[in-house]
Write an enzyme that holds these catalytic residues in place. Sequence first.
Site, PDB file in Angstrom:
ATOM      1  N   ASP A  51       0.803  -1.227   0.000  1.00 28.67           N
ATOM      2  CA  ASP A  51       0.000   0.000   0.000  1.00 28.67           C
ATOM      3  C   ASP A  51       0.838   1.280   0.000  1.00 28.67           C
ATOM      4  OD1 ASP A  51       0.799  -0.825   2.597  1.00 28.67           O
ATOM      5  OD2 ASP A  51      -0.731   0.400   3.549  1.00 28.67           O
ATOM      6  N   GLU A  73      -0.518  -2.122   5.233  1.00 30.14           N
ATOM      7  CA  GLU A  73       0.511  -2.099   6.282  1.00 30.14           C
ATOM      8  C   GLU A  73       0.566  -0.733   6.949  1.00 30.14           C
ATOM      9  OE1 GLU A  73       3.784  -1.237   8.528  1.00 30.14           O
ATOM     10  OE2 GLU A  73       3.622  -0.303   6.563  1.00 30.14           O
TER      11      GLU A  73
HETATM   12 ZN   LIG Z   1       5.461   3.295   5.994  1.00 30.92          ZN
HETATM   13 ZN   LIG Z   2       6.795   0.740   5.043  1.00 34.13          ZN
END
Ligand SMILES: [Zn+2]
Ligand SMILES: [Zn+2]
Length: 394
Positions: free
Chosen positions: A83, A141
């Site tokens: 992401d 994440e």
């Molecule tokens: Zn990051």
């Molecule tokens: Zn990262």
Amino acid sequence: MTKTRPEWNEEVARHAEDLLALRRDFHRHPELSHQERRTAEIIAERLHAAKLEVRTGVGGTGVVAVLHGDRPGRTVAWRADIDALPLTELLEAPFASGTPGVMHACGHDGHTAVGITLAEILAARRAELPGTAVFLFQPAEEVLGGARPMIEAGALENPHVEEIYGLHFTTQQRVGQVQVRPGPSMASADAFTVEVRGTGGHGAMPHLSIDPITAAASILLGMQALISREVPAQDTAVLTVGQIVSGTKGNIIPDRAIMRGTIRAFEQSVRDHLVSRLGAFAADMAKAYRAEATTRFDYSCPAVVNHAKETEFVRGCAVDEVGGEAVTDGRVVMASDDMSLFLRERPGCYFRVGIGSASGVARPHHAPEFEMNEAGLPVALRVGLSVMRAALAR
Ligand SMILES: [Zn+2]
Ligand SMILES: [Zn+2]
């Protein structure tokens, strides 16, 4: 100077141009956490074409790709996060973000490109490959919200993963450097929201109101005492409020004030203490001002703790690929990564690979000027190949 083993040279050289193009394509088309649809589609297409078993929509937009070698061996996972961040890129390049307000400013475009290429190279060697390689492309994440749903959706089962590895790029190290740290490596993270409720009214007559802003200000200043007075001095922790929202106008006392922040630590006991104490501290402090405060913890993840044996193993692979002088422990970082949740489920190691400039001056990750020295991509690929190939045969 980096020393290279001849084993991967030819394949890495053959894939270098495509690896770069792939990274730039992801960079041009960044997608926010939980919205990585185009990215996931490309991952699935490429790995389907490489004849891996591909599962999409795993815990949201996650992709799991399984590569069965023709020889018996172990089952080992490689994890890459995919992401981007809500930032407007300042870099001017033909491959700069084409989506206003969204940017790959952490290097996950590179992680994704390396993960795909790693799978493709191993797939081409299927006949001599022992065991089963499982590639986990994890969404979200950046909000620490992708690993948990993937694990809950069974990403580590069918086949049963025995070990897990992965890397994060860092601009704080030059290209060619690799950091492999045993034990705690990245901090735990707990996001919190403190809501202070009072009674609104006229700014000129505060005695007729209960002012939540004054209470919130005291809570904000006071909460640092939890760090300085309650965390053992030999341990570390950070408590930051990054957002305060309250009020509409200078002469109106609002009825509530909201503070959002994050707690970072390495020791689980420190983390547990701060999480349990912050709520009580805010509530008691608010009471002193006749207000009320409630604290909510949202997403959270434990510290990244690398397993001793697997970390030594990765260190050996990295030394083989880049030479002993280029491999160090590195320092702990207060940033967090939900790779920690995978490492709580299975032994493994999460290491760092340099993408810093030759001059040593580099903007940090999550900055709008973030820039990757792309010469680090093939280095990461080589170390990744070495780790996965050796782990499958271990
Ligand atoms: Zn990051
Ligand atoms: Zn990262």
